[in-house]
Design an enzyme around this catalytic site. Structure first.
Site, short mmCIF file in Angstrom:
data_model
loop_
_atom_site.label_atom_id
_atom_site.label_comp_id
_atom_site.label_asym_id
_atom_site.label_seq_id
_atom_site.Cartn_x
_atom_site.Cartn_y
_atom_site.Cartn_z
CD GLU A 225 51.96 33.80 114.40
OE1 GLU A 225 52.38 34.10 113.26
OE2 GLU A 225 51.29 34.57 115.10
CD GLU A 336 48.95 35.78 107.85
OE1 GLU A 336 48.83 36.99 108.12
OE2 GLU A 336 49.47 34.96 108.63
#
Length: 421
Positions: A225, A336
C-alpha cells in the site's frame, strides 16, 4: 479480663490489617514501578533498533527530525533474510510508458501544481544515504503496545466482494474505493489529489492510497500500500504525510508503516517515508497531487515504488510475500477512515477533502490516470472498474473517464452529517 482480651485481640487485628495494607500498597507500587521500568526498557530498545546512526540530521519545520542514514544501515537489513542482500540500486525494468510518456494534457481550469516535503526547506541528504524520520519515545508510547507500534489493526482492507456485513461493520474502517479484480496484476499507478482532512479523534485516521492485494481476505492476505495519510496516533500531529505499508498475513504479525520494521529497502536520498507533504490542496484554491506507481520487476521479482516522475524510492523484496511473490489478484484505489463512533454518533473525520464527489474539481478529492501493469510490463487502463463503499451517506465515490484524466474518480465525504448519524 474478657473485655481486656477482646481489646487486645482487636489491636492485634488492626495492627495486622495495617501492615497487610501497607505491604500490599508497597508491593502494588513496586509492581507499578517495575512495570513502568520494564516498558521504558522495551521502548528504549525499540528506539535503538529503529533509529540508526545518522551521517547528519535535519530539523524539519514541522518538528520532525530527518536522519540521513547510510543506505546499508537502514532498518530493512535487520531482517534475517537480508543479512547478505546485495542492494539493487535500480529496477531491471520499468513499466512501458512510465518513462518518456507524453504528458496528459490538462484543461487550464484543472491544472495542478508541484509538491514537495517540508523537511526539504532545511537541508538534503547526500547520495549513499537515505532520509529516515526519527522515531521519538512519545511516538511509541501512543501505540497500544511496543509490539503494535507502526502497524495497522486487523481488517484494514476494503472488502468489496461478498464479505460478511457484520465483519465490515465491526471493523470500524470505512472506505470509498474503485477496484479491479479477477485477473493477474503486476502493479498499478494513480495520481492522487492531496488534502489535509480533519480527524476527530486521535485514534482515528484518514488516508488515500492504492492497494496491491494477493490471496484471500482471511489470515493470509498479502498487501502492498502507498499514498498519503493524516494519523495523529502514529505521527503525533494532523499533518498530511506520505506513507507506505505492507503485510503478508492480514496485518497480524508481519509488516508495518514506512520503515518502522525490516522489509522495504529504500534507495532514494530525497524522499522520506512518513514525512509531511507540502503544500496541500485548498477548497476553491490551487490543487496539488502526487503520482505513485508500484510494479513488479519481471526479472528480479521485487515490488518497486516510484513517487512522482523521477523518484524511484525502493522495493519490497519478493521473499516477503506468498501470493504476491507471483502477482496481485486485486488492485484498489481510494480513501479509508477509522470511525470509532463515540457516544453512538458517526465520527466527523473527513475523507479526502471532506466533500462529497459531486462537488467536483477544487472541492472534492480525486484519483486520476488510474492504470494497472499487465503481464507484459505495460501500463494499461483498468477493465471492469467497480466501486465500493460501506456507507455512501458518509463517504461516497463516483467514477468517470475522459481524454485528459483517463480513468478517474472523485471520492470522500464529511462523515457525520444529517444523512450520516
Amino acid at each position: 479480663m474478657g473485655a481486656a482480651a477482646h481489646f487486645s485481640k482487636e489491636r492485634v487485628f488492626r495492627g495486622f490489617l495495617f501492615w497487610f495494607c501497607f505491604w500490599g500498597l508497597l508491593s502494588l507500587t513496586c509492581a507499578g514501578r517495575l512495570s513502568v521500568s520494564k516498558q521504558n526498557l522495551e521502548v528504549h530498545k525499540h528506539l535503538n533498533r529503529l533509529n540508526k546512526p545518522a551521517v547528519k540530521s535535519i530539523q524539519s519545520p514541522d518538528g520532525d527530525i530527518i536522519d540521513c542514514v547510510h543506505i546499508s544501515k537502514q532498518p530493512a537489513f535487520d531482517h534475517p533474510f537480508l543479512k547478505d542482500h546485495k542492494i539493487q540500486m535500480k529496477p531491471s525494468y520499468t513499466p512501458e510508458s512510465l518513462f518518456g510518456e507524453s504528458k496528459v494534457s490538462e484543461k487550464p481550469k484543472e491544472r495542478v501544481n508541484p509538491i514537495t516535503q517540508l523537511w526539504h526547506q532545511n537541508g538534503v541528504c547526500s547520495e549513499g544515504t537515505i532520509p529516515v524520520r526519527r522515531t521519538k519515545k512519545e511516538d511509541v508510547l501512543r501505540a497500544s503496545s511496543v509490539k503494535r507500534y507502526g502497524r495497522k489493526k486487523h481488517r484494514s482492507v476494503p472488502l468489496p466482494r461478498s464479505a460478511d456485513p457484520d465483519l465490515i461493520n465491526q471493523s470500524g474502517h470505512q472506505h470509498a474505493i474503485a477496484y479491479v479484480e479477477g485477473g493477474k496484476f503486476y502493479g498499478a499507478k494513480a495520481t492522487i489529489n492531496v488534502w489535509e482532512p480533519k480527524v476527530q479523534n486521535s485514534n482515528e485516521f484518514s488516508l488515500s492510497q492504492l492497494w496491491i492485494l494477493g490471496g484471500s481476505f482471511g489470515q493470509d492476505l498479502n498487501s502492498i500500500e502507498a499514498g498519503w495519510q493524516v494519523s495523529p496516533d502514529l505521527y503525533g500531529d494532523n499533518n498530511t504525510r506520505l506513507f507506505t505499508y505492507w503485510t503478508s498475513d492480514a496485518y497480524q504479525a508481519t509488516g508495518c508503516y514506512n520503515l518502522l520494521c525490516s522489509g522495504f529497502i529504500q534507495i532514494n536520498s530525497q524522499i522520506a517515508m512518513g514525512a509531511s507533504i507540502s503544500p496541500v490542496s485548498g477548497f476553491h484554491n490551487p490543487q496539488y497531487d502526487i503520482s505513485i506507481t508500484i510494479w513488479k520487476d519481471p526479472e528480479e521479482g521485487h515490488w518497486w515504488m516510484q513517487f512522482g516522475d523521477g523518484y524511484v524510492l525502493g522495493y519490497w523484496p519478493s521473499f516477503l510475500f506468498s501470493y504476491l511473490a507471483d502477482s496481485a489478484s486485486i488492485v484498489e484505489w481510494g480513501g479509508e477512515v477509522v470511525n470509532m463512533e463515540e457516544d453512538g454518533h458517526h465520527t466527523t473525520t473527513q475523507m479526502g477533502s471532506g466533500q462529497f464527489p459531486d462537488e467536483g474539481f477544487t472541492k472534492a478529492s480525486y484519483f486520476r490516470n488510474i492504470q494497472v501493469v499487465d503481464s507484459s510490463n505495460n501500463l494499461k487502463e483498468p477493465k471492469g472498474l467497480n466501486t465500493f463503499t460501506e456507507k455512501s451517506n458518509c463517504y461516497d465515490v463516483d467514477v468517470g473517464k475522459n481524454d485528459d484524466w483517463g480513468h478517474y474518480f472523485y471520492y470522500g465525504g464529511p462523515g457525520r452529517n444529517p444523512n450520516c448519524q
